[in-house]
Write a protein that holds these residues in place. Structure first.
Motif, mmCIF file in Angstrom:
data_model
loop_
_atom_site.group_PDB
_atom_site.id
_atom_site.type_symbol
_atom_site.label_atom_id
_atom_site.label_comp_id
_atom_site.label_asym_id
_atom_site.label_seq_id
_atom_site.Cartn_x
_atom_site.Cartn_y
_atom_site.Cartn_z
ATOM 1 N N LEU A 1 0.837 -1.208 0.000
ATOM 2 C CA LEU A 1 0.000 0.000 0.000
ATOM 3 C C LEU A 1 0.871 1.256 0.000
ATOM 4 O O LEU A 1 0.655 2.175 -0.798
ATOM 5 N N PHE A 2 1.890 1.273 0.861
ATOM 6 C CA PHE A 2 2.800 2.432 0.920
ATOM 7 C C PHE A 2 3.521 2.614 -0.405
ATOM 8 O O PHE A 2 3.677 3.741 -0.893
ATOM 9 N N GLY A 3 3.975 1.493 -0.978
ATOM 10 C CA GLY A 3 4.674 1.537 -2.266
ATOM 11 C C GLY A 3 3.785 2.108 -3.352
ATOM 12 O O GLY A 3 4.221 2.921 -4.170
ATOM 13 N N ASN A 4 2.543 1.697 -3.328
ATOM 14 C CA ASN A 4 1.555 2.181 -4.297
ATOM 15 C C ASN A 4 1.353 3.694 -4.157
ATOM 16 O O ASN A 4 1.294 4.424 -5.149
ATOM 17 N N ILE B 1 10.151 -0.223 -1.824
ATOM 18 C CA ILE B 1 9.192 -0.647 -0.797
ATOM 19 C C ILE B 1 8.438 -1.893 -1.281
ATOM 20 O O ILE B 1 8.258 -2.859 -0.544
ATOM 21 N N GLU B 2 8.042 -1.863 -2.558
ATOM 22 C CA GLU B 2 7.353 -3.024 -3.146
ATOM 23 C C GLU B 2 8.256 -4.259 -3.126
ATOM 24 O O GLU B 2 7.790 -5.370 -2.880
ATOM 25 N N LEU B 3 9.553 -4.042 -3.386
ATOM 26 C CA LEU B 3 10.503 -5.166 -3.384
ATOM 27 C C LEU B 3 10.528 -5.821 -2.002
ATOM 28 O O LEU B 3 10.465 -7.055 -1.898
ATOM 29 N N ILE B 4 10.595 -5.002 -0.954
ATOM 30 C CA ILE B 4 10.597 -5.552 0.409
ATOM 31 C C ILE B 4 9.303 -6.331 0.649
ATOM 32 O O ILE B 4 9.314 -7.425 1.214
#
Lengths: 98, 235
Positions: free
Chosen positions: B183-186, B206-209
């Motif tokens: 959600l944060f990555g988005n 962030i999405e990678l993590i």
């Protein structure tokens, strides 16, 4: 034993009951261990036999059920299935509303 | 839609983003395949929906990364581009971006639908229609896409929060945290549309993590597989 059990858990309880009795068990023991009504147990056992998890043995002493290798394999995988289902929140609801 | 971001991402990140998308594609495909295996073994419906959702997400990343790779190769080969080439590449870009948005949105809608625990084709089709149709009529599909996907992710996150509160385990926490990061990555990538290219990079890391946490959870499930004792007389 949980009050609300999904289908997966019930099947596991039946197979586990058979496994705990060294792979051979009488229907009354399954009934006691699985906490199901007679009718429900008959339905589940029918499904398990048709799917090849359990075999029915008829002898002079009466009817018994035993696990097939596929039944043991199911128990092996069950733990993995439950862990996957639990962690990813994939539990099947008891009553699905439409 | 991500290739539109080429204009909003640092030049050094071109190439890395394709690599990241390939990683996301592989992880989501692994999750999808495993969920389908669980569905086949258990006959349950929820893992099937989960598998379908992750398959669409994986396809979204697959198409985007492969096509972007082709474009990058084409650009490297023809350093001097004529106007016609640029127009065709821009059109190609446009198609890729829409394909990614549609596939990813279908994945998220399926995942959100799964969390509702209802069995209704009407609800599922309604969710799909109200998510996808406006994308074809808006002047800025990027904003709408990130807005709707953020809303869907909030609903999905609520499901995983409830799941964690019901079963406070490391694995449920990992999944909750993964979806929180998604959600944060988005949201970070959403900000990159407004010409803040660094948000695009941060969003992708962030999405990678998040995807690595999902992979870690899958590895933990496989690691904790325990063997049942075979009964005497059975091999």
């Amino acid at each position: 034993m949980n009050k609300k059990r999904d289908r997966l858990q019930v099947i596991h309880d039946i197979l586990k009951a058979i496994q705990d009795r060294n792979g051979r068990i009488k229907p009354t023991h399954i009934l006691y261990k699985s906490n199901l009504s007679h009718q429900m147990l008959e339905e589940y056992l029918g499904e398990l036999i048709s799917k090849g998890f359990v075999v029915e043995n008829n002898s002079k002493t009466g009817k018994t059920y035993s696990l097939t290798p596929k039944g043991f394999e199911y128990l092996n995988k069950y733990r993995m299935i439950v862990e996957f289902v639990d962690s990813f929140g994939l539990n099947e609801p008891q009553d699905i509303k439409t | 839609m991500r290739m539109v971001h080429l204009y909003f991402m640092p030049n050094w990140f071109v190439g890395y983003n394709i690599l990241l998308h390939i990683i996301f594609c592989i992880i989501t495909l692994l999750v999808s395949l495993f969920a389908f295996r669980v569905h086949k073994m258990s006959g349950q419906r929820q893992p099937k929906l989960f598998s379908i959702a992750f398959l669409f997400v994986s396809l979204a990343f697959f198409i985007e990364s492969i096509m972007n790779l082709l474009i990058l190769a084409e650009l490297n080969e023809h350093v001097t581009l004529v106007l016609e080439d640029i127009t065709s590449i821009a059109l190609f870009n446009f198609i890729i971006n829409y394909a990614h948005i549609i596939l990813f949105s279908i994945g998220l809608v399926t995942l959100a639908y799964m969390t509702f625990r209802v069995r209704s084709a009407k609800i599922y089709s309604l969710l799909l229609i109200i998510t996808l149709v406006p994308l074809f009529f808006t002047s800025n599909p990027l904003y709408l896409y990130y807005l709707t996907s953020s809303i869907l992710l909030i609903y999905i996150l609520a499901h995983y929060l409830i799941n964690y509160l019901g079963k406070k385990q490391t694995r449920t926490l990992l999944v909750l945290f993964a979806f929180l990061l998604l959600l944060f990555g988005n949201i970070q990538v959403f900000f990159s549309i407004s010409n803040h290219e660094i948000y695009y990079v941060i969003g992708h890391f962030i999405e990678l993590i998040a995807y690595l946490l999902i992979l870690m959870n899958l590895m933990l499930v496989l690691k904790h597989e325990q063997k049942a004792r075979p009964a005497p007389g059975h091999s």
